[in-house]
Each structure stands twice: as structure tokens, then as C-alpha cells.
Scaffold this motif. Structure first.
Motif, PDB file in Angstrom:
ATOM      1  N   PRO A  65      16.613 -49.051  28.643  1.00 23.32           N
ATOM      2  CA  PRO A  65      15.704 -48.480  29.905  1.00 23.32           C
ATOM      3  C   PRO A  65      14.983 -46.948  28.890  1.00 23.32           C
ATOM      4  CG  PRO A  65      17.766 -48.246  30.691  1.00 23.32           C
ATOM      5  CD  PRO A  65      17.806 -49.133  29.331  1.00 23.32           C
ATOM      6  N   GLY A  66      13.634 -46.941  29.217  1.00 25.47           N
ATOM      7  CA  GLY A  66      12.946 -45.791  28.693  1.00 25.47           C
ATOM      8  C   GLY A  66      12.833 -45.585  27.330  1.00 25.47           C
ATOM      9  N   VAL A  67      12.932 -46.708  26.731  1.00 23.92           N
ATOM     10  CA  VAL A  67      12.772 -46.940  25.109  1.00 23.92           C
ATOM     11  C   VAL A  67      11.177 -46.654  24.900  1.00 23.92           C
ATOM     12  CG1 VAL A  67      12.259 -49.231  25.306  1.00 23.92           C
ATOM     13  CG2 VAL A  67      13.296 -48.227  23.066  1.00 23.92           C
ATOM     14  N   ARG A  68      10.799 -45.836  23.862  1.00 19.62           N
ATOM     15  CA  ARG A  68       9.551 -45.477  23.391  1.00 19.62           C
ATOM     16  C   ARG A  68       9.472 -46.296  22.188  1.00 19.62           C
ATOM     17  NH1 ARG A  68       7.823 -44.333  27.775  1.00 19.62           N
ATOM     18  NH2 ARG A  68       8.330 -42.592  28.872  1.00 19.62           N
ATOM     19  N   LEU A  69       8.158 -46.922  22.118  1.00 16.36           N
ATOM     20  CA  LEU A  69       7.888 -47.661  20.799  1.00 16.36           C
ATOM     21  C   LEU A  69       6.498 -46.980  20.284  1.00 16.36           C
ATOM     22  CD1 LEU A  69       8.445 -51.193  22.447  1.00 16.36           C
ATOM     23  CD2 LEU A  69       9.724 -50.213  20.629  1.00 16.36           C
ATOM     24  N   GLU A  70       6.301 -46.939  19.194  1.00 19.23           N
ATOM     25  CA  GLU A  70       5.303 -45.980  18.741  1.00 19.23           C
ATOM     26  C   GLU A  70       4.664 -46.693  17.458  1.00 19.23           C
ATOM     27  OE1 GLU A  70       3.912 -41.789  16.422  1.00 19.23           O
ATOM     28  OE2 GLU A  70       5.889 -42.006  17.494  1.00 19.23           O
ATOM     29  N   LEU A  71       3.499 -47.315  17.247  1.00 18.54           N
ATOM     30  CA  LEU A  71       2.992 -47.832  16.374  1.00 18.54           C
ATOM     31  C   LEU A  71       2.631 -46.821  15.049  1.00 18.54           C
ATOM     32  CD1 LEU A  71       1.705 -50.266  14.830  1.00 18.54           C
ATOM     33  CD2 LEU A  71      -0.441 -49.503  15.722  1.00 18.54           C
ATOM     34  N   VAL A  72       3.313 -46.928  13.736  1.00 21.73           N
ATOM     35  CA  VAL A  72       3.238 -45.938  12.497  1.00 21.73           C
ATOM     36  C   VAL A  72       1.764 -46.477  11.809  1.00 21.73           C
ATOM     37  CG1 VAL A  72       4.269 -44.987  10.716  1.00 21.73           C
ATOM     38  CG2 VAL A  72       5.633 -45.375  12.847  1.00 21.73           C
ATOM     39  N   ASP A  73       2.109 -47.753  11.531  1.00 19.36           N
ATOM     40  CA  ASP A  73       0.899 -48.290  10.582  1.00 19.36           C
ATOM     41  C   ASP A  73       0.719 -49.722  10.890  1.00 19.36           C
ATOM     42  OD1 ASP A  73      -0.919 -48.174   8.704  1.00 19.36           O
ATOM     43  OD2 ASP A  73       0.585 -48.165   7.070  1.00 19.36           O
ATOM     44  N   VAL A  74      -0.492 -50.293  10.392  1.00 23.41           N
ATOM     45  CA  VAL A  74      -0.972 -51.578  10.804  1.00 23.41           C
ATOM     46  C   VAL A  74      -1.672 -51.903   9.670  1.00 23.41           C
ATOM     47  CG1 VAL A  74      -2.705 -51.171  12.207  1.00 23.41           C
ATOM     48  CG2 VAL A  74      -1.718 -53.446  12.380  1.00 23.41           C
TER      49      VAL A  74
END
Length: 142
Positions: A65-74
């Protein structure tokens, strides 16, 4: 130009997913999407279909719960009928015992005409397993 549009679509979707709107990812899937989250952990999966994909996100949210996902590169390559996308993600959370959790995930996607048909996620499963065990230990102690 096409690849720039695909990268923008992926960035926009990950901004929403990173804010907890998991339905943003589900909305871009083909009805028969295949999703694989590699590893022998409670989050390990090899499922087909939108509903199963959504249910995995429910499990993900329960486990972390409360996890954060952040895109670094694509990066994107291919044509509209078969586009390959690779994404690097940063995963972070505060576990139930107050311990910080951080990980890196790599996502390998296949899109057909803008619809997600295959999603393969690779994450450091040793770090993930340790975090999930800490979560379970706190749950058992309550």
C-alpha cells in the motif's frame, strides 16, 4: 514522429499509474492482454485478459500500500501494428514497519495499434521478496 507519440502516451499513462490510477494502464490494454510479472513472490503472475490484469493491480496495492512508481526512461521502436516499448521504473514505498523500500523495474511492452498486448515486468525479486516478507511479518504481529 510515431515513436515520440508512443513515448508521450507511455509517459502520460505512467504519471497516472504512479499517482495510483491503475485503471489508466488497464484502459490501454487489448482484451486479450498477457501480463507477466516474473519471480516467485506473491506478486508473480502470468495472466491473460483485462480483468486478470486489473486484479493483479489490486493484489499489488494490497501487498504494498502506498507504493510509488516513477517512470525513469522510455524507448519505443517498431511500427503501429507491432511496437516494442522498454521502460525503466523506480519503485519506492514505506513498509508497514517504517522501513523504506526501493527497487528498479524494467518493463518490456508490445503494442498493436496503440493497445497493450503483452507486458513483461522484471524487478529485483530478492529485494521485493524481502519487502513482502517484512510486510507479512507486520501483518502477522497485528
Amino acid at each position: 514522429m510515431y515513436h515520440a507519440i508512443v513515448r508521450a502516451l507511455v509517459r502520460r499513462t505512467w504519471r497516472r499509474v504512479g499517482a495510483g490510477d491503475f485503471d489508466a494502464a488497464v484502459a490501454m490494454t487489448a482484451p486479450d492482454v498477457r501480463f507477466r510479472f516474473l519471480g516467485d513472490t506473491p506478486l508473480g503472475a502470468d495472466v491473460r485478459g483485462r480483468q486478470a490484469f486489473r486484479e493483479w493491480f489490486d493484489r499489488f496495492e494490497r501487498e504494498l500500500p502506498g507504493v510509488r512508481l516513477e517512470l525513469v526512461d522510455v524507448v519505443a521502436n517498431g511500427w503501429p501494428w507491432r511496437t516494442t516499448v522498454a521502460a525503466q521504473l523506480r519503485v519506492s514505498a514505506t513498509l508497514a514497519d517504517g522501513t523504506p523500500y526501493g527497487n528498479t523495474a524494467i518493463q518490456w511492452l508490445t503494442l498493436r495499434w496503440g493497445r497493450l498486448t503483452d507486458d513483461l515486468v522484471l524487478e529485483d525479486t530478492l529485494a521485493l521478496d524481502a519487502a513482502l516478507r517484512r510486510q507479512q511479518a507486520v501483518s502477522r504481529a497485528l
